[in-house]
Design an enzyme around this catalytic site. Structure first.
Site, mmCIF file in Angstrom:
data_model
loop_
_atom_site.group_PDB
_atom_site.id
_atom_site.type_symbol
_atom_site.label_atom_id
_atom_site.label_comp_id
_atom_site.label_asym_id
_atom_site.label_seq_id
_atom_site.Cartn_x
_atom_site.Cartn_y
_atom_site.Cartn_z
ATOM 1 N N HIS A 17 0.959 -1.022 0.023
ATOM 2 C CA HIS A 17 -0.076 0.232 -0.100
ATOM 3 C C HIS A 17 0.845 1.276 -0.117
ATOM 4 O O HIS A 17 0.582 2.202 -0.791
ATOM 5 C CB HIS A 17 -0.664 -0.103 1.192
ATOM 6 C CG HIS A 17 -1.922 -0.983 1.371
ATOM 7 N ND1 HIS A 17 -2.071 -1.526 2.554
ATOM 8 C CD2 HIS A 17 -2.798 -1.496 0.429
ATOM 9 C CE1 HIS A 17 -3.149 -2.673 2.396
ATOM 10 N NE2 HIS A 17 -3.537 -2.296 1.203
ATOM 11 N N LYS A 41 -15.892 -9.022 11.230
ATOM 12 C CA LYS A 41 -15.274 -9.795 12.361
ATOM 13 C C LYS A 41 -13.988 -10.162 12.536
ATOM 14 O O LYS A 41 -13.319 -10.497 13.317
ATOM 15 C CB LYS A 41 -16.241 -10.959 12.440
ATOM 16 C CG LYS A 41 -17.925 -10.602 13.191
ATOM 17 C CD LYS A 41 -18.639 -11.725 13.520
ATOM 18 C CE LYS A 41 -19.882 -11.472 14.076
ATOM 19 N NZ LYS A 41 -21.073 -12.271 13.581
ATOM 20 N N ARG A 94 -2.111 -6.173 -8.284
ATOM 21 C CA ARG A 94 -0.921 -7.097 -7.787
ATOM 22 C C ARG A 94 -0.818 -8.163 -9.101
ATOM 23 O O ARG A 94 0.377 -8.477 -9.517
ATOM 24 C CB ARG A 94 -1.019 -7.702 -6.312
ATOM 25 C CG ARG A 94 -0.987 -6.753 -5.581
ATOM 26 C CD ARG A 94 -1.306 -7.378 -4.078
ATOM 27 N NE ARG A 94 -2.817 -7.696 -4.173
ATOM 28 C CZ ARG A 94 -3.664 -7.859 -3.253
ATOM 29 N NH1 ARG A 94 -3.032 -7.966 -1.884
ATOM 30 N NH2 ARG A 94 -5.032 -7.966 -3.369
#
Ligand code: PNS
Length: 169
Positions: A17, A41, A94
């Protein structure tokens, strides 16, 4: 004034990033790193923690003359980008596996908001296999993530993991 949004989950920010940020800042006057705020979660860090971490990493990063901001957003990305008067959305690609998802997202966003362009940058070769999801898996199973995330992020991962372990005891 060219303002771009670099959106993502960033759970956590990786060197991949950061590489995309460093390579795209010369193209824009302002860039907002936008952390999506959706209940997940499996998230390691909450959106506030991710924003804080990114902001701290950016302080140590050369972002040329590009003004940087870090925010969280919820709802549609294009609504957020329009509200922030951004003209571009930056995404890194990517591998071929990213391409399909990214193109579908870019075309949908273009349909929703034709005035905002998605700008793709190819991920640096050395980070082309790095994803936050894989990193978390490796890290939580005891593998080394050194060099794949900024040092500050690695420290926070260790701290968070220790906190998680402590609550289990
Ligand atoms: O880092 P990620 O998880 O690949 O980022 C994906 C993100 C946040 C860019 C995408 O999920 C998104 O834009 N979410 C906001 C909701 C939205 O606009 N969905 C429609 C996309 S076409």
């Amino acid at each position: 004034m060219k303002r771009a949004i670099f959106p993502g989950s960033f759970d956590p920010l990786t060197k991949g990033h950061l590489d995309i940020i460093e390579r795209s800042v010369p193209l824009f006057d302002e860039m907002i790193v936008a952390v999506v705020d959706n209940p997940d979660k499996s998230a390691m860090f909450n959106p506030e923690e991710r924003c804080r971490m990114i902001a701290e990493v950016l302080v140590e990063t050369d972002t040329n003359d590009c003004t940087m901001a870090v925010e969280s957003f919820s709802g549609l990305l294009v609504d957020y980008a329009r509200a922030r008067e951004a003209s571009a959305i930056v995404r890194g690609i990517r591998a071929v596996s990213d391409y399909d998802y990214e193109v579908r997202m870019a075309l949908m966003n273009k349909r929703l908001e034709p005035d905002i362009e998605t700008v793709f940058l190819m991920a640096a070769e050395e980070y082309s296999y790095v994803s936050s999801r894989l990193l978390k898996q490796v890290f939580t199973l005891g593998g080394r993530v050194e060099g794949l995330v900024p040092e500050l992020v690695e420290e926070r991962m260790k701290k968070k993991w220790a906190e998680i372990q402590a609550t289990k005891e």
